[in-house]
Design a protein around this motif. Structure first.
Motif, PDB file in Angstrom:
ATOM      1  N   SER A 178      18.803  29.000  32.253  1.00 13.23           N
ATOM      2  CA  SER A 178      17.348  28.833  32.207  1.00 13.23           C
ATOM      3  C   SER A 178      16.674  30.161  31.847  1.00 13.23           C
ATOM      4  O   SER A 178      17.332  31.222  31.881  1.00 13.23           O
ATOM      5  CB  SER A 178      16.826  28.307  33.550  1.00 13.23           C
ATOM      6  N   TYR A 196      18.155  26.153  28.408  1.00 22.11           N
ATOM      7  CA  TYR A 196      18.158  24.686  28.511  1.00 22.11           C
ATOM      8  C   TYR A 196      16.785  24.107  28.894  1.00 22.11           C
ATOM      9  O   TYR A 196      16.570  22.909  28.812  1.00 22.11           O
ATOM     10  CB  TYR A 196      19.260  24.189  29.457  1.00 22.11           C
ATOM     11  N   ALA A 325      22.379  29.771  42.224  1.00 23.48           N
ATOM     12  CA  ALA A 325      23.007  31.084  42.454  1.00 23.48           C
ATOM     13  C   ALA A 325      23.251  31.808  41.129  1.00 23.48           C
ATOM     14  O   ALA A 325      23.581  31.203  40.111  1.00 23.48           O
ATOM     15  CB  ALA A 325      24.312  30.923  43.204  1.00 23.48           C
TER      16      ALA A 325
HETATM   17  N1  LIG Z   1      37.802  21.772  39.201  1.00 21.74           N
HETATM   18  C1  LIG Z   1      37.892  22.976  39.768  1.00 21.74           C
HETATM   19  O1  LIG Z   1      38.987  23.472  40.075  1.00 21.74           O
HETATM   20  C2  LIG Z   1      36.629  23.762  40.018  1.00 21.74           C
HETATM   21  C3  LIG Z   1      36.712  25.099  40.416  1.00 21.74           C
HETATM   22  C4  LIG Z   1      35.534  25.817  40.584  1.00 21.74           C
HETATM   23  C5  LIG Z   1      34.297  25.211  40.357  1.00 21.74           C
HETATM   24  N2  LIG Z   1      34.267  23.900  40.003  1.00 21.74           N
HETATM   25  C6  LIG Z   1      32.964  23.224  39.751  1.00 21.74           C
HETATM   26  O2  LIG Z   1      32.302  23.929  38.706  1.00 21.74           O
HETATM   27  C7  LIG Z   1      30.898  23.777  38.877  1.00 21.74           C
HETATM   28  C8  LIG Z   1      30.231  25.141  38.728  1.00 21.74           C
HETATM   29  O3  LIG Z   1      30.623  25.991  39.792  1.00 21.74           O
HETATM   30  P1  LIG Z   1      29.864  27.357  40.080  1.00 21.74           P
HETATM   31  O4  LIG Z   1      30.618  28.074  41.139  1.00 21.74           O
HETATM   32  O5  LIG Z   1      29.583  28.063  38.797  1.00 21.74           O
HETATM   33  O6  LIG Z   1      28.461  26.810  40.662  1.00 21.74           O
HETATM   34  P2  LIG Z   1      27.149  27.617  40.983  1.00 21.74           P
HETATM   35  O7  LIG Z   1      27.438  29.066  41.111  1.00 21.74           O
HETATM   36  O8  LIG Z   1      26.467  26.946  42.121  1.00 21.74           O
HETATM   37  O9  LIG Z   1      26.225  27.382  39.682  1.00 21.74           O
HETATM   38  C9  LIG Z   1      24.899  27.752  39.764  1.00 21.74           C
HETATM   39  C10 LIG Z   1      24.381  28.072  38.363  1.00 21.74           C
HETATM   40  O10 LIG Z   1      24.342  26.878  37.582  1.00 21.74           O
HETATM   41  C11 LIG Z   1      23.285  27.025  36.643  1.00 21.74           C
HETATM   42  N3  LIG Z   1      22.857  25.698  36.199  1.00 21.74           N
HETATM   43  C12 LIG Z   1      22.504  24.646  36.968  1.00 21.74           C
HETATM   44  N4  LIG Z   1      22.173  23.586  36.189  1.00 21.74           N
HETATM   45  C13 LIG Z   1      22.328  23.993  34.898  1.00 21.74           C
HETATM   46  C14 LIG Z   1      22.152  23.364  33.630  1.00 21.74           C
HETATM   47  N5  LIG Z   1      21.757  22.083  33.525  1.00 21.74           N
HETATM   48  N6  LIG Z   1      22.435  24.063  32.507  1.00 21.74           N
HETATM   49  C15 LIG Z   1      22.850  25.355  32.584  1.00 21.74           C
HETATM   50  N7  LIG Z   1      23.011  26.025  33.763  1.00 21.74           N
HETATM   51  C16 LIG Z   1      22.766  25.340  34.896  1.00 21.74           C
HETATM   52  C17 LIG Z   1      22.206  27.749  37.437  1.00 21.74           C
HETATM   53  O11 LIG Z   1      21.416  28.489  36.530  1.00 21.74           O
HETATM   54  P3  LIG Z   1      19.815  28.236  36.464  1.00 21.74           P
HETATM   55  O12 LIG Z   1      19.271  28.667  37.814  1.00 21.74           O
HETATM   56  O13 LIG Z   1      19.417  29.108  35.325  1.00 21.74           O
HETATM   57  O14 LIG Z   1      19.640  26.767  36.228  1.00 21.74           O
HETATM   58  C18 LIG Z   1      22.989  28.649  38.398  1.00 21.74           C
HETATM   59  O15 LIG Z   1      23.038  29.992  37.966  1.00 21.74           O
HETATM   60  C19 LIG Z   1      30.695  23.113  40.233  1.00 21.74           C
HETATM   61  O16 LIG Z   1      30.468  21.735  40.046  1.00 21.74           O
HETATM   62  C20 LIG Z   1      32.029  23.309  40.925  1.00 21.74           C
HETATM   63  O17 LIG Z   1      32.327  22.328  41.904  1.00 21.74           O
HETATM   64  C21 LIG Z   1      35.400  23.158  39.842  1.00 21.74           C
END
Ligand SMILES: NC(=O)c1ccc[n+]([C@@H]2O[C@H](COP(=O)([O-])OP(=O)(O)OC[C@H]3O[C@@H](n4cnc5c(N)ncnc54)[C@H](OP(=O)(O)O)[C@@H]3O)[C@@H](O)[C@H]2O)c1
Length: 337
Positions: A178, A196, A325
């Motif tokens: 964002s 976005y 975050a």
């Molecule tokens: N399968 C696996 O092994 C595994 C492992 C790790 C993580 N994951 C998954 O991966 C995902 C991401 O994890 P994470 O640790 O990065 O989460 P996170 O730190 O909570 O992600 C937060 C970030 O997402 C951004 N965001 C939210 N909506 C968005 C959109 N529509 N477009 C672009 N950016 C957006 C936010 O930016 P803004 O404030 O700018 O919107 C914020 O900086 C989660 O669903 C997690 O469960 C899966």
């Protein structure tokens, strides 16, 4: 010892409690870590909310947290790699869930020495997101020099690491975020940033060799609209593929449901001669050793949004669950030495 425990499925505030529990006893191939820092991941609040109920029954209370940094307190009889007093970090195996605790057990093979230039908070920010993106971009996507990649959510825990790793691998990185985070993700090395809130990443056309789907839902299927023919989509938040379902030993009925849910993605991939893989990351001490070198050389920097004290760990998880975050959310279990 004190440990943050999940007491039931439900809201974060009413389903978590700090409890006094027995200090774990280690086996021959295990080490006991005196925890200094831990970090939260979305997986933690998803478990509390019951999102993974289909994957198996949980008996409460159960620990929470999957990232740990600290000092080796005890080593098992057959552990050769570590000695008491070593500073280590780990993403422990699923059977030792609960790094939001004063002591944590982990297998020696899932552990590595902390990057020598980082403190405990910085080191605890790495294991789960670092291993996930290493396994997604290196092991599965085999991202190579000169290729172009789209990394969704570049400002999050996963995105901040993935941008830096993809640049290190020599890729051209486009990321989404964002308005408020544009300069932040550029500072991590992103070549192109799509805001976005005012732009549609689908307008890019089919230009990416690899799409790293960190958002799931409609983003998974839409990945194929911006993918080159023969490209690769690796998802960590979208549709579970048959390889992962098998890896989890899910029963036939659940696998049938998952395969039905995945049918559009499977069809889109086949039509474009593309690869689709869902990744559920796994612990890996050797890869943590490789990551430590990338931090020590300054190739990758730790990105921490906020540090909470152990007594504030419920607020820490609530903060992460807002989904805004910028880097990682850390819980300091003990004061640094
Ligand atoms: N399968 C696996 O092994 C595994 C492992 C790790 C993580 N994951 C998954 O991966 C995902 C991401 O994890 P994470 O640790 O990065 O989460 P996170 O730190 O909570 O992600 C937060 C970030 O997402 C951004 N965001 C939210 N909506 C968005 C959109 N529509 N477009 C672009 N950016 C957006 C936010 O930016 P803004 O404030 O700018 O919107 C914020 O900086 C989660 O669903 C997690 O469960 C899966």
């Amino acid at each position: 010892m004190k440990s943050l425990m999940i007491t039931k499925y439900g809201d974060i505030s009413s389903s978590l409690e700090q409890q006094e529990v027995t200090r774990p006893i280690i086996e021959a191939n295990q080490i006991l870590i005196k925890t200094y820092s831990s970090s939260f991941n979305p997986y933690d609040y998803k478990v509390v909310k019951g999102d993974f109920k289909a994957m198996g029954k949980i008996s409460f209370p159960i620990g929470i947290g999957r990232d740990v940094s600290g000092i080796v307190e005890e080593v098992g009889k057959s552990v050769k790699k570590f000695k008491v007093g070593d500073k280590v970090y780990s993403r422990p195996n699923e059977s030792f869930v609960g790094t939001m605790a004063e002591y944590v057990v982990t297998n020696d093979e899932d552990t590595a020495l902390m990057p020598s230039n980082l403190n405990f908070d910085e080191s605890a920010s790495i294991p789960l997101v670092g291993l996930t993106s290493y396994q997604a971009l290196v092991d599965i996507a085999k991202l190579s020099k000169g290729e172009s990649i789209l990394i969704h959510a570049g400002s999050g825990g996963i995105g901040t690491f993935a941008i830096q790793l993809a640049k290190h691998l020599g890729a051209k990185v486009t990321t989404t975020t964002s308005t408020k985070n544009i300069s932040f993700v550029k500072s991590l090395g992103a070549d192109k940033v799509i805001d976005y809130t005012s732009q549609n990443y689908l307008d890019e056309g089919a230009v990416f060799d690899v799409v790293y789907d960190t958002l799931g839902s409609n983003y998974t299927l839409d990945s194929f609209k911006v993918l080159k023919s023969g490209g690769r989509v690796v998802s960590i938040a979208g549709t579970i593929d048959s390889i992962t379902a098998e890896q989890f030993g899910l029963n036939k009925f659940i696998r049938m449901i998952l395969s039905f849910q995945a049918r559009k993605v499977t069809k889109a991939a086949a039509k474009m001669n593309a690869m689709y893989r869902f990744l559920f990351m796994s612990p890996n001490g050797d890869q943590l050793e490789k990551l430590a070198k990338l931090y020590e050389s300054g190739t990758i920097k730790p990105l921490i949004d906020k540090v909470f004290n152990f007594d504030e760990s419920i607020q820490a998880l609530e903060y992460l669950a807002k989904g805004r975050a910028k880097g990682k959310v850390i819980v300091k279990i003990r004061e640094d030495i």
